[in-house]
Design an enzyme around this catalytic site. Sequence first.
Site: not given
Ligand SMILES: Cc1ncc(C[n+]2csc(CCOP(=O)(O)OP(=O)(O)O)c2C)c(N)n1
Length: 614
Positions: A128, A485
Amino acid sequence: MSAHQDTHSDAGRQGGRKMTGAEIFVRSLIKEKVEVVFGYPGGATIGVYDALHDISDIKHVLTRHEQGATHAAEGYSKATGRPGVVLVTSGPGATNTVTGIADAYMDSIPLVVFTGQVPLRLIGNDAFQEADIVGITRPVTKHNYLVRDVTELARTIKEAFYIATSGRPGPVLVDLPKDVMAQKAVFEYPERVSLRSYTPTVEGHGKQIAKAAELINKAKRPVLYVGGGTILSNAAAELTALARKLNCPVTTTLHGMGAFPETDPLSLGMLGMHGTWYSNTAVNYCDVLIAVGARFDDRVTGNVEKFAPEAAIVHIDVDPAAISKNVAVDVPIVGDVRSILPELTSRVNRLPTEDWLATIAQWKREHPLRYSAGEQIRAQYVIQKLGELTGGNAVVVTDVGQHQMWAAQFFTWVAPRTHITSGGLGTMGFSLPAAMGAAFANGPLPVISISGDGGFQMNLQEMATIVEHKLPLKIVIINNGFLGMVRQWQELFWRGRYSQVQLANPDFVKLAEAFGCPASRVTRTDEVEDAIRKLLAHTDGPILLECRVAKEDNVYPMIPAGQSVEEMLDTPEPGPAESGAGKEPQQLIVLHKGGTPGTSPAKQSHDTVPSPTQ
Ligand SMILES: Cc1ncc(C[n+]2csc(CCOP(=O)(O)OP(=O)(O)O)c2C)c(N)n1
Ligand SMILES: [Mg+2]
């Protein structure tokens, strides 16, 4: 008597009194002067938590998730320069730490992570809450251990702290089977560690330093390329002295921000995929590139074949494995940056860089960081205001995405250990727990967490921990309604087919309030400055500000992945071409952080010039 009260007596003076593994664990942490442990208990660690119960010297912070604990330990370590310590239970507790451990590994953050484990005789039985955490974390730890006998425990802990903090720092995991922690032994904490297979180099080789100096002294167009290793080795002052003696422009990586003050005209800001136009161009034309504590990451180099094509390269790094790993270098110097830089500085001359600096000044005027602002809030504006209103005197912890790049670009970084972010792994959900860890460091500067609307939701459970401890954190959510992004890449490189990037968000203000954290929201540019002033003035516990910003804004400049400076996309001219700006009247805001090279050091200036479209 609490365990702490007799820490001063060593094994001899205690007359060889035996104590449990759990007590030895606690004593060892006290010997390592650990002040804060981030953790979460469970069945396999219940004995260890019992031993912690009466200890007043070690503050245990109960996070709300083990991932939160590891990121908090990272934030604490980055803010203080001390190792971050984590304690979790076996199985899911241990596997929940993996992202934070991998993050620390990529960004060379010293962590010591203790995981509970099932009793030795059950290991391999699918018991476990059993997980082979030593196997799972082998590729993402600098080293890891399974403690098989209580007599090895103290020495193992001593080694773990030594390995985590020496050479190129990184995470070390120590797996603690439940029965081992109940066994008894005499506590003896070793004074020293000697590991035959691990002897990191500190001093640089004199001949290599002389060779580097000879090369640098012939340079006409030098650039210092400064990475996070400079900050990890606490060498910002030594680096600044070298740059000023040489009269050499300085560009920093994401993790190098703060190693050299951006208010200095020699600063080029960040280089790489979202670096400034002029830093990438300067690297492209430089004749000598001096890399200091940097690792030629692909987000910096793009296409390695075309990176710094005219340059002879000097590379100073503590990790011999980083030398010529991605880009072949001409003069490597292996050792601690802080110990090498003064010697190098004493051997170099002031260089005739006036023409080079004048050219760079011209590039700065022609291709500054800029954006246009109207009624709709631009994230760049929020960040720039945070920089202005704090004078750069804040610890800023960012998440991952567009807001992270805008923070790197538009905040003015002036001091080391003020910029904390997940660079190598790019872990969304990093900012809130890491900022929490930085706040537990109790430093003099305010701590600001900046997250995207996506990343905030990945570790928002730590709001409960933050409120419980009344941490004076300033939490800013840059809400663009998108995984911004990824949306930007889909817009630019995937024909605008938005696939799974739109976010249906909760009401962040109500959410914060449900945790007991005061919160507000801004939706117009003219509300931002006041809101930030209120945020900064609030020191009685945490406060949250949601900024509704332009939804489809892009980060520029941009060198598309794997390409070179030739393919760099500069900020588009304002107007319809610039997404996010809309059709409302716009003002073009141009950011000159350090004045321009060749002129007298200006203080940070923000010119507002009328846009051509007005
Ligand atoms: C844990 C994780 N999952 C997916 C990604 C891929 N990823 C990079 S930037 C991004 C978008 C981030 O969105 P947000 O937090 O709203 O920030 P913004 O880019 O809109 O400023 C994603 C999904 C990542 N970097 N980390
Ligand atoms: Mg977003």
